[in-house]
Design a protein around this motif. Structure first.
Motif, PDB file in Angstrom:
ATOM      1  N   ALA A  90      -9.104  -2.301  -5.347  1.00 51.19           N
ATOM      2  CA  ALA A  90      -9.830  -1.201  -4.709  1.00 51.19           C
ATOM      3  C   ALA A  90     -11.024  -1.822  -4.005  1.00 51.19           C
ATOM      4  O   ALA A  90     -12.110  -1.935  -4.569  1.00 51.19           O
ATOM      5  CB  ALA A  90     -10.275  -0.164  -5.736  1.00 51.19           C
ATOM      6  N   THR A 121      -7.420   8.583  -1.322  1.00 49.83           N
ATOM      7  CA  THR A 121      -6.467   8.399  -2.418  1.00 49.83           C
ATOM      8  C   THR A 121      -5.428   7.383  -1.969  1.00 49.83           C
ATOM      9  O   THR A 121      -5.345   7.020  -0.799  1.00 49.83           O
ATOM     10  CB  THR A 121      -5.751   9.715  -2.798  1.00 49.83           C
ATOM     11  N   GLY A 122      -4.610   6.944  -2.939  1.00 50.46           N
ATOM     12  CA  GLY A 122      -3.566   5.968  -2.660  1.00 50.46           C
ATOM     13  C   GLY A 122      -3.780   4.701  -3.467  1.00 50.46           C
ATOM     14  O   GLY A 122      -4.834   4.508  -4.100  1.00 50.46           O
ATOM     15  N   THR A 123      -2.776   3.839  -3.454  1.00 49.45           N
ATOM     16  CA  THR A 123      -2.841   2.598  -4.222  1.00 49.45           C
ATOM     17  C   THR A 123      -2.597   1.405  -3.307  1.00 49.45           C
ATOM     18  O   THR A 123      -1.818   1.470  -2.360  1.00 49.45           O
ATOM     19  CB  THR A 123      -1.800   2.569  -5.351  1.00 49.45           C
ATOM     20  N   ILE A 124      -3.289   0.300  -3.628  1.00 51.67           N
ATOM     21  CA  ILE A 124      -3.111  -0.959  -2.906  1.00 51.67           C
ATOM     22  C   ILE A 124      -2.923  -2.060  -3.949  1.00 51.67           C
ATOM     23  O   ILE A 124      -3.726  -2.191  -4.879  1.00 51.67           O
ATOM     24  CB  ILE A 124      -4.323  -1.290  -2.028  1.00 51.67           C
ATOM     25  N   GLU A 125      -1.869  -2.836  -3.771  1.00 49.86           N
ATOM     26  CA  GLU A 125      -1.626  -3.985  -4.643  1.00 49.86           C
ATOM     27  C   GLU A 125      -1.609  -5.261  -3.816  1.00 49.86           C
ATOM     28  O   GLU A 125      -1.022  -5.302  -2.729  1.00 49.86           O
ATOM     29  CB  GLU A 125      -0.295  -3.832  -5.386  1.00 49.86           C
ATOM     30  N   GLU A 141      -1.125  -7.002  -8.115  1.00 49.63           N
ATOM     31  CA  GLU A 141      -2.308  -6.568  -8.851  1.00 49.63           C
ATOM     32  C   GLU A 141      -3.009  -5.448  -8.089  1.00 49.63           C
ATOM     33  O   GLU A 141      -3.257  -5.558  -6.896  1.00 49.63           O
ATOM     34  CB  GLU A 141      -3.277  -7.743  -9.043  1.00 49.63           C
ATOM     35  N   SER A 142      -3.342  -4.383  -8.780  1.00 51.52           N
ATOM     36  CA  SER A 142      -4.020  -3.259  -8.151  1.00 51.52           C
ATOM     37  C   SER A 142      -5.437  -3.660  -7.750  1.00 51.52           C
ATOM     38  O   SER A 142      -6.158  -4.301  -8.527  1.00 51.52           O
ATOM     39  CB  SER A 142      -4.067  -2.072  -9.118  1.00 51.52           C
ATOM     40  N   ALA A 152       0.849  -1.196   0.000  1.00 51.89           N
ATOM     41  CA  ALA A 152       0.000   0.000   0.000  1.00 51.89           C
ATOM     42  C   ALA A 152       0.880   1.239   0.000  1.00 51.89           C
ATOM     43  O   ALA A 152       1.848   1.311   0.766  1.00 51.89           O
ATOM     44  CB  ALA A 152      -0.909   0.000   1.226  1.00 51.89           C
ATOM     45  N   ARG A 153       0.549   2.208  -0.839  1.00 50.55           N
ATOM     46  CA  ARG A 153       1.369   3.411  -0.958  1.00 50.55           C
ATOM     47  C   ARG A 153       0.486   4.661  -0.998  1.00 50.55           C
ATOM     48  O   ARG A 153      -0.527   4.708  -1.698  1.00 50.55           O
ATOM     49  CB  ARG A 153       2.230   3.356  -2.225  1.00 50.55           C
ATOM     50  N   ILE A 156      -1.523   6.165   1.139  1.00 52.53           N
ATOM     51  CA  ILE A 156      -2.926   6.058   1.543  1.00 52.53           C
ATOM     52  C   ILE A 156      -3.334   7.299   2.338  1.00 52.53           C
ATOM     53  O   ILE A 156      -2.726   7.636   3.351  1.00 52.53           O
ATOM     54  CB  ILE A 156      -3.173   4.793   2.379  1.00 52.53           C
ATOM     55  N   ASP A 196       2.181   4.401   4.016  1.00 53.33           N
ATOM     56  CA  ASP A 196       2.633   3.237   3.261  1.00 53.33           C
ATOM     57  C   ASP A 196       2.608   2.020   4.180  1.00 53.33           C
ATOM     58  O   ASP A 196       2.734   2.126   5.400  1.00 53.33           O
ATOM     59  CB  ASP A 196       4.056   3.434   2.742  1.00 53.33           C
TER      60      ASP A 196
END
Length: 254
Positions: free
Chosen positions: A70, A59-63, A67-68, A8-9, A11, A25
């Motif tokens: 949500a 906002t932010g990304t989780i893999e 694989e991304s 996670a980045r 967030i 993160d």
């Protein structure tokens, strides 16, 4: 090193004017216990809720395994193999261990009886007993309500349930809170057993001796950001407290 299981980045999560996470993160690798620590208000529970599908980040990304994702609901996280043991255990006090174990996943009898919606209680009790025994959880009764069990046994039921359904990771929020010494040791042994079964564990805890005893790595949050991460074997309790309070700004990048 193994590729991250959860990565996670950045967030971000706010509740009105309150910024709970400010670009946090987090990283979890396969087959490890990671302790997520921080002072009250650091954002630990909020981050755990986001990673387990309870909350959505702003906002932010989780893999997950590169694989991304949500997550929009807990069921989606569960579909990805992530389960959670909540601090209140989320057990129904009036139901038996097996009924709690299969809550929302009830097993029906084969054949016509199943088509009529008849539950296969014997099979559910058998599978619950087997799952608990694999983790060394001994229950006084499979039919008695969980309200009659000890705190450690209830914790064991919640952990065994999560581990059985998890394929990738289990989040455990303050799993030893309000437990005695012997019950705490049993829960720590359970966590080791979960890791050894191949399921990664995220331990959210204020209890530094527990963190030092059972974790492989530690990730530290302060004021909504990850400020440090350590290999547990190479850090002292004093350094962890220093990172939490801001006296030590950065840990080992591991």
């Amino acid at each position: 090193m193994a590729a991250p299981l959860i990565d996670a980045r950045g967030i971000v999560k706010s509740y009105g004017q309150v910024e709970a996470l400010r670009g946090a993160d987090f990283m979890l690798r396969p087959g490890e216990v990671v302790a997520l620590i921080g002072d009250n208000g650091a954002g630990k529970s909020t981050l755990a809720k986001i990673l387990s599908g309870v909350e959505r980040p702003d906002t932010g990304t989780i893999e997950i395994d590169g694989e991304s994702v949500a997550f929009g609901a807990v069921e989606e996280a569960r579909g990805a193999g992530i389960e959670t043991v909540y601090q209140d255990l989320a057990l129904c006090a009036d139901l038996s261990p097996a009924a709690n174990f299969f809550l929302g996943r009830e097993r029906l009898k084969p054949g016509l009886l199943g088509l009529l919606g008849v539950l296969d209680n014997a099979a559910m009790r058998r599978d619950t007993r087997a799952a608990c025994e694999r983790l060394g959880v001994r229950l006084r009764s499979q039919k008695a309500p969980v309200s009659t069990l000890s705190g450690g046994q209830r914790q064991g039921v919640a952990v065994a349930r999560a581990v059985t359904w998890a394929r990738r990771a289990v989040f455990m929020d303050e799993p030893t809170a309000a437990l005695g010494v012997l019950q705490t040791q049993r829960v720590l042994d359970l966590i080791r057993g979960v890791r050894d079964s191949g399921v990664s564990v995220v331990l959210i805890s204020h209890n530094m001796p527990d963190v030092m005893a059972v974790s492989d790595r530690v990730e530290v949050l302060r004021l909504g950001r990850r400020v440090a991460r350590f290999e547990t074997a190479h850090v002292s309790m004093e350094e962890l407290v220093g990172a939490m309070t801001g006296a030590l700004e950065q840990g080992n990048d591991v």
